[in-house]
Design an enzyme around this catalytic site. Sequence first.
Site: not given
Length: 450
Positions: A249, A297, A300, A303, A305-306, A361, A368, A371
């Site tokens: 992750h 991941r 997936k 996103d 946040c990554y 995201d 939010d 993020h």
Amino acid sequence: MATNGQNLTPDWTVSTAWPPIRDELETETSASQDKTVQQCLPLLHAYDSSLRDYHHNDLPKLDRAKHARFLHRSLQTLPAVAVGYDASRPWMVYWALTALSILGEDVTPYRERVTQTFASMQNLEGGFGGGHGQISHCASSYAVVLSLAMVGGSDSLGMIDRKALWHWLGQVKQADGGFRVCVDGEEDVRGGYCSMVMISLLNLPLSLPPEAPARRAGLESFMDGLPEYMSRCQTFEGGISGSPQTEAHGAYAFCALACLSILGPPQRMISSYLDVPLLVAWLSARQYAPEGGFAGRTNKLVDGCYSHWVGGCWPLLDAATSDTQAKQAAENLPGISLYSRDGLTRYILACCQSEKGGLRDKPSTYPDSYHTCYVLAGLSSAQHYNYYNKGENDNGLPEFRDAFRWASMPYRSSYKTGEGSRLRPIHPIYVIPWSAVEDTRGYFEQQGRF
């Protein structure tokens, strides 16, 4: 999609078109991926008239005023429906303060309120819970310590009971070298990273308290066995899992790399305990085309946040694979980036900004504070060349001098985003502004050990 530090023309084919090779097998995952690409492509092509006009190398500007208002609102009294987030209050404060700091906002007006809020969360046995009456947890304690570092001041920093925290951390240190996140809780790389952040910033003794259970296994220091534990968390794919034998992750990869970078020189610690080429291959596969953002991941979706959790791994890996960083930075000649900074910047500015403020995201989701924080952190990292300054800043704590040897300089992007889109740099290990790291470390150096 690697680019170097010079003003090169971006690869428009990669960043605005479907991948040239596509798997014909249709699954739920592939359908979700196709839907995400369909949402992103119009924004990457600048077809959305609701965004500011941009063309060729231009990108939408960062709407910092709207994002700042969104974050300030998140620090106000929340409605009753938010009661389910009570245990996340330290994180909600940390996310908002960090994002505001990256935007260049002054967060010191929140000092008194933040200090009062966290005072009730500190437990007599040491550490902080997620709220009043809740047990101490490494993650909530980490968020509290970093939030207090950002608002600064002797009243805020002085309210931390360092001795009790040291004793509590001794209870979560494990005989195999790792850390539990709370007493009798799960053991994973978050516990190690959060603990070493607090130990190094707060000038806590490295030696384990006399009553620490890990001493019965022969351990004497918080560092004992920790690099080996991180090593056991690397999976067959090359990524890092939360604990041995679980799924790799992106967030755990950052925690492991940052933790190792606190324990010693990145080139020695990371290269000695991780298979760096395999990790680079896994992390590289997390950046998607045509979106340009990161997934956390295998298989997936991208996103926002990554942008930090995966994007923040790259300066640490840069330091682990190069011994010429300081020279290159001094000459203002950054070397080849291990990821596409421009691709990530494009995804963030074109796809992650909400019209009403805050970052998200992906285009189909709502913004939010979580993020917003980590998207901005990723953008800041992409805009700056954070490098390990080997052999300098030796005035730091002897045990942790390598954690404070980092420096930063602006990165020259191929895209034109305007000065209004430039963000403040953040420390690549502590993920708060550099000044907050230096001021907090200096304050506790003056306090001495106990």
